[in-house]
Design an enzyme around this catalytic site. Structure first.
Site, PDB file in Angstrom:
ATOM      1  CG  ASP A  12      -1.935  -1.135   1.207  1.00 32.01           C
ATOM      2  OD1 ASP A  12      -2.613  -1.342   0.186  1.00 32.01           O
ATOM      3  OD2 ASP A  12      -1.995  -1.854   2.222  1.00 32.01           O
ATOM      4  CG  HIS A  46      -0.548  -2.435  -7.346  1.00 29.75           C
ATOM      5  ND1 HIS A  46       0.438  -3.025  -8.119  1.00 29.75           N
ATOM      6  CD2 HIS A  46      -0.454  -3.011  -6.123  1.00 29.75           C
ATOM      7  CE1 HIS A  46       1.092  -3.906  -7.390  1.00 29.75           C
ATOM      8  NE2 HIS A  46       0.570  -3.916  -6.181  1.00 29.75           N
ATOM      9  CG  LEU A 333       7.110  13.485  -0.402  1.00 27.98           C
ATOM     10  CD1 LEU A 333       7.936  13.664  -1.657  1.00 27.98           C
ATOM     11  CD2 LEU A 333       7.915  13.889   0.838  1.00 27.98           C
TER      12      LEU A 333
END
Length: 443
Positions: A12, A46, A333
Site C-alpha cells: 500500500d 494498486h 509527501l
C-alpha cells in the site's frame, strides 16, 4: 534501461501510482514497452487515479494500462482467470479499448481457482482470532498446492485443453475437500468452461517471449505486496506466500540474458501502514483521522487498515533484505503538511531485551527465526524519534539519509501530474539513462 518497482513496507505504499507515472509518455524518453508482473496474483490492489478522475484498482493488469502499455504476466505470477475477466470489464468501462488485447500470459504461470479461494477462506475462518490477515483470494493455497503437487497444479497453458484441465481441477477439488470438508465453490465443469474461454481471449506465450520483449525497449517490472510481508524475510506468520523482494524480477532478467540490467526502485510512504494483524511498531490510531484513505479501508479477510509513523528501522531492514536499492520513490509527501498529522520518524525500538536500532538480516529458510523476531516486534515500542517537520523537501532528504538511497520520484498526490521525477547523481535521469555512479554498494 529497465526499472524494478518494489514496496519497502507492508504494501500500500503506492506502487501502482509510481508505475503509472513511469509509463506515462515523457518528451524525449523512450516509451515503456511493457509492464511485467513478477510475483503475487489477483490479491494485488494498486490504485491509479488519472488526471481526468478515473480510478482503477489494478490487480493483475499492469498499472501502465491507462497509458496503453501492455502487460505480461510472467511464469512467476499466480493467474486468476475469473478475477482477470472482471478487471478487464472494469477497464473497458473506463475507456480502455479491448484490455485483454494488451495482455500476454506465460503458459507456465500457475492458476488460482475457486477451489483455492474457498480453501483459503475456510482455513482463515478456522483460525478464529488468530487470523493471519489473508486477502481470502487463494494465493497461499495456490502456492502451497503447487509445492505439494507440482505435476498436478493447473497452469495457464492447461486452459487450452479440456481433458487434462478437467483432470487437474478434479484432483485439486477432491484433495482440498478431503482436507477441509465441502468447499463453497462451483462445479468442475463450470470452472472448465470459464478457463477455456479465458484461453480463447488472451495470448498465451512461451519462454521465448520475455527475452524478445526486453530487447524492444525499457520495461517496468511491477512488484506486489511489500518486502516486510515477504514469505521468507517478513514477520512470520503475518506474511504472504510470495517473494516480494527484487529476486523474482532479477531471476526473469537473468533468464532473458540480461542480468542486473535494471534500476532497483524502492517505494515508501512518508508514514508506515499495513492491512490486518502483525507488527506495526509505530502505530498511531490518531493518524487515521488526520490522514484519511480514499482507497484503503477495513477488509473482510485482511482486517483493519492501520497507520503509524515512518518506521526507519523496519524500512532499513527491508532495504538490506533486498540487497540494496538504487533509488527511492517517496509517496504521500503532501501528508506531513496536513493539519493534525504531526508525522515523525522512529529510528529505534524499546524492547524487553533492550534498545533495538537495527533488525539483523539472515538467509532465507528459517521461519522459526522469523517468528521469534515477530514476537519481539509485537512487544516493541518506538524509542528514538526524528521530526522533519511539515516541509516535504525536509522529508525527502530525511528519507534518503535514513535508507541510504537518493530520491528519484516524489509524489504529492494520486495522479501522474502530482509526481516529480528528479535527476539524481548515481541513479537515473528523467530520460531513464543510468549514470556512471549507478553501480553503488548495497545499502
Amino acid at each position: 534501461m529497465h526499472t524494478l518497482v518494489v514496496d519497502l513496507g507492508y504494501g500500500d505504499a503506492g506502487k501502482g501510482t509510481v508505475v503509472d507515472r513511469l509509463c506515462a509518455p515523457r518528451p524525449g524518453a523512450a516509451p515503456v514497452t511493457a509492464v511485467i508482473r513478477f510475483n503475487g496474483g489477483a490479491q494485488a490492489a494498486h490504485n491509479v487515479v488519472t488526471v481526468d478522475g478515473r480510478h482503477h484498482t489494478f490487480a493483475q493488469f499492469g498499472s501502465g494500462t491507462f497509458s496503453g502499455v501492455p502487460t505480461h504476466l510472467s511464469r512467476l505470477m499466480l493467474v486468476d482467470p475469473l478475477a482477470l475477466a472482471t478487471e478487464a470489464r472494469h477497464l473497458a468501462a473506463l475507456g480502455v479499448p479491448d484490455p485483454l488485447a494488451l495482455l500476454t500470459v506465460d503458459r507456465r504461470a500457475r492458476l488460482t481457482t475457486p477451489y483455492h479461494a474457498a480453501a483459503n477462506r475456510a482455513r482463515e475462518r478456522a483460525r478464529g482470532t488468530a487470523r493471519h490477515g489473508s486477502c481470502g483470494m487463494g494465493i497461499g493455497e495456490t502456492a502451497a498446492y503447487a509445492l505439494a503437487h507440482p505435476a498436478d497444479a493447473p497452469t495457464a497453458g492447461d486452459c487450452t485443453s479440456r481433458t487434462p484441465l478437467r483432470r487437474k481441477l478434479t484432483l485439486l477439488r477432491d484433495r482440498l475437500t478431503a482436507a477441509l470438508g465441502p468447499l463453497d465453490a462451483p462445479p468442475v465443469d463450470a470452472c472448465l468452461d470459464a478457463f477455456t474461454a479465458f484461453a480463447d481471449h488472451i495470448t498465451l506465450v512461451d519462454e521465448t517471449h520475455l527475452p524478445r520483449l526486453l530487447r524492444r525497449g525499457p520495461a517496468v517490472f511491477e512488484g506486489a505486496q511489500g518486502v516486510l510481508l515477504d514469505e521468507w524475510h517478513g514477520f512470520h506468520p503475518y506474511t504472504t506466500w510470495s517473494t516480494t523482494t527484487f529476486d523474482g524480477a532479477e531471476t526473469l532478467l537473468a533468464e532473458a540474458g540480461r542480468p542486473r540490467a535494471a534500476l532497483r526502485l524502492g517505494v515508501v510512504r512518508t508514514y508506515t501502514t499495513r492491512h490486518g494483524p502483525g507488527p506495526l511498531v509505530t502505530e498511531d490510531p490518531s493518524l487515521l483521522r488526520a490522514l484519511p484513505e480514499a482507497h484503503n479501508g477495513h477488509g473482510r479477510w485482511q482486517g483493519a487498515f492501520r497507520t503509524g509513523h515512518f518506521d526507519a528501522v523496519a524500512h532499513t531492514y527491508a532495504v538490506e533484505t533486498c540487497g540494496g536499492v538504487d533509488a527511492l520513490a517517496v509517496t504521500h509527501l503532501d501528508a506531513p503538511a496536513r493539519r493534525g498529522s504531526t508525522l515523525r520518524m522512529a529510528h529505534a525500538y524499546r524492547t524487553p531485551d533492550g534498545l533495538l536500532d537495527r533488525i539483523p538480516t539472515a538467509p532465507p529458510g528459517c521461519l522459526s527465526r522469523q517468528q521469534r523476531l515477530t514476537e519481539r516486534l509485537l512487544t516493541a515500542r518506538p524509542a528514538r524519534w526524528q521530526s522533519p517537520g511539515a516541509d516535504p523537501q525536509a522529508w525527502s532528504g530525511a528519507l534518503a539519509q535514513a535508507l541510504n538511497a537518493p530520491v528519484l520520484m516524489e509524489s504529492y498526490g494520486p495522479t501522474a501530474a502530482d509526481k516529480v521525477i528528479r535527476q539524481v547523481a548515481g541513479t537515473v535521469t528523467e530520460r531513464g539513462s543510468r549514470s556512471r555512479c549507478q553501480e553503488r554498494s548495497p545499502a
